[in-house]
Scaffold this motif. Structure first.
Motif, PDB file in Angstrom:
ATOM      1  N   GLU A   1      -0.429  16.191   5.038  1.00 12.43           N
ATOM      2  CA  GLU A   1      -0.252  15.161   4.024  1.00 12.43           C
ATOM      3  C   GLU A   1      -0.350  13.795   4.694  1.00 12.43           C
ATOM      4  N   ILE A   2      -1.202  12.940   4.145  1.00 11.61           N
ATOM      5  CA  ILE A   2      -1.409  11.602   4.687  1.00 11.61           C
ATOM      6  C   ILE A   2      -1.227  10.606   3.553  1.00 11.61           C
ATOM      7  N   ASP A   3      -0.318   9.665   3.731  1.00 12.04           N
ATOM      8  CA  ASP A   3      -0.071   8.627   2.731  1.00 12.04           C
ATOM      9  C   ASP A   3      -0.332   7.281   3.386  1.00 12.04           C
ATOM     10  N   LEU A   4      -1.258   6.526   2.805  1.00 12.14           N
ATOM     11  CA  LEU A   4      -1.721   5.280   3.408  1.00 12.14           C
ATOM     12  C   LEU A   4      -1.562   4.124   2.447  1.00 12.14           C
ATOM     13  N   ALA A   5      -1.296   2.950   2.998  1.00 11.35           N
ATOM     14  CA  ALA A   5      -1.236   1.714   2.212  1.00 11.35           C
ATOM     15  C   ALA A   5      -2.186   0.698   2.851  1.00 11.35           C
ATOM     16  N   ASN A   6      -2.655  -0.218   2.057  1.00  9.38           N
ATOM     17  CA  ASN A   6      -3.551  -1.270   2.561  1.00  9.38           C
ATOM     18  C   ASN A   6      -2.859  -2.098   3.637  1.00  9.38           C
ATOM     19  N   VAL A   7      -3.630  -2.498   4.612  1.00 13.80           N
ATOM     20  CA  VAL A   7      -3.130  -3.338   5.718  1.00 13.80           C
ATOM     21  C   VAL A   7      -3.286  -4.788   5.324  1.00 13.80           C
TER      22      VAL A   7
END
Length: 96
Positions: free
Chosen positions: A90-96
């Motif tokens: 599971e990979i959860d990403l947010a904008n940098v």
């Protein structure tokens, strides 16, 4: 924006009716409020052991949490994901 990415491998035989049934049930997660940009993808590279990936986006953390807490998501995890998925990340990403 939060991007939720989950590569996975099923316990089912590739191309089986059980695999198709799981993927059809997985697609229904797109109907949960707050889910945006839903994609169910097939792995085409031998670079890892996963066969599929589900990817979706959420406007913010509260939309993502509402998805996680939604009864349809909880039911899917309990009745389909846990018994039928052999491995996942599971990979959860947010904008940098």
């Amino acid at each position: 924006m939060i991007r939720h990415i989950v590569p996975f491998r099923l316990k089912h035989t590739k191309g089986s009716a059980e695999e198709a049934g799981f993927l059809a049930a997985n697609r229904k997660l797109a109907d949960i409020p707050g889910v945006e940009q839903f994609e169910l993808l097939r792995q085409i590279s031998p670079k890892n052991d996963f066969d599929f990936c589900v990817s979706m986006a959420f406007a913010d953390q509260s939309a993502y949490q509402a998805y996680n807490d939604h009864p349809d998501h909880i039911a899917f995890v309990q009745t389909r994901w846990l018994p039928e998925v052999a491995d996942f990340m599971e990979i959860d990403l947010a904008n940098v």
